[in-house]
Design a protein around this motif. Structure first.
Motif, short mmCIF file in Angstrom:
data_model
loop_
_atom_site.label_atom_id
_atom_site.label_comp_id
_atom_site.label_asym_id
_atom_site.label_seq_id
_atom_site.Cartn_x
_atom_site.Cartn_y
_atom_site.Cartn_z
N LEU A 46 0.86 -1.17 0.00
CA LEU A 46 0.00 0.00 0.00
C LEU A 46 0.90 1.23 0.00
N VAL A 47 0.72 2.10 -0.97
CA VAL A 47 1.57 3.28 -1.09
C VAL A 47 0.73 4.52 -0.89
N GLU A 48 1.08 5.30 0.14
CA GLU A 48 0.36 6.54 0.43
C GLU A 48 1.09 7.74 -0.17
N SER A 49 0.32 8.76 -0.47
CA SER A 49 0.87 10.04 -0.91
C SER A 49 -0.13 11.13 -0.57
N GLY A 50 0.29 12.37 -0.75
CA GLY A 50 -0.62 13.48 -0.54
C GLY A 50 -0.45 14.21 0.78
N THR B 95 -2.57 3.79 -2.93
CA THR B 95 -2.64 2.95 -4.12
C THR B 95 -2.12 1.56 -3.79
N PRO B 96 -2.99 0.57 -3.75
CA PRO B 96 -2.54 -0.81 -3.53
C PRO B 96 -1.80 -1.35 -4.75
N SER B 97 -0.92 -2.30 -4.51
CA SER B 97 -0.14 -2.87 -5.61
C SER B 97 -0.92 -3.93 -6.39
N VAL B 98 -2.06 -4.36 -5.85
CA VAL B 98 -2.88 -5.36 -6.52
C VAL B 98 -4.32 -4.86 -6.62
N ASN C 50 -8.30 1.89 -8.83
CA ASN C 50 -7.65 1.14 -7.75
C ASN C 50 -6.99 2.07 -6.75
N THR C 51 -7.75 3.05 -6.28
CA THR C 51 -7.20 4.08 -5.41
C THR C 51 -8.16 4.38 -4.27
#
Length: 123
Positions: A4-8, A23-26, A77-78
């Motif tokens: 799981l990649v967070e941003s913002g 954004t999950p990788s799957v 997927n977000t």
């Protein structure tokens, strides 16, 4: 491996807004897990900010209700967390979570966490 990649995250003055993105990788996470956002301020325990189920049902604690909105875009997927009317007490590291993942891919309910993104609200 699910990531799981967070941003913002970032710095904003009190009363301002930020939108966090996860954004999950799957692509199968949203249909198999309960998604959510948590936060942890220095010296405090990690606390729930919001959750959203696969049927779209969301929940919030009183501390953010009416100010934060969780949503997910299955096509992209977000996962999002819109944060408005930010307060200094919202300052924390915010984590994306995929919890209680169930299905043929997991022999037992499994949870995943992102690396966190810093949100700093100044007065």
């Amino acid at each position: 491996q699910v990531q799981l990649v967070e941003s913002g995250g970032g710095s904003v003055q009190a009363g301002g807004s930020l939108k966090l993105i996860c954004t999950p990788s799957v692509g199968y996470i949203f249909s198999s897990c309960k998604m959510g956002w948590y936060r942890q301020a220095p010296g405090k325990e990690r606390e729930l900010v919001s959750t959203i189920s696969s049927d779209g049902t969301s929940s919030y604690p009183d501390s953010v209700k009416g100010r934060f909105t969780i949503s997910q875009d299955n096509a992209k997927n977000t996962l999002y967390l819109q944060m408005n009317s930010l307060k200094t007490e919202d300052t924390a590291v915010y984590y994306c979570a995929a919890q209680s993942c169930r299905g043929r891919r997991w022999p037992a309910p499994t949870s995943y966490w992102g690396q966190g993104t810093q949100v700093t609200v100044s007065s």
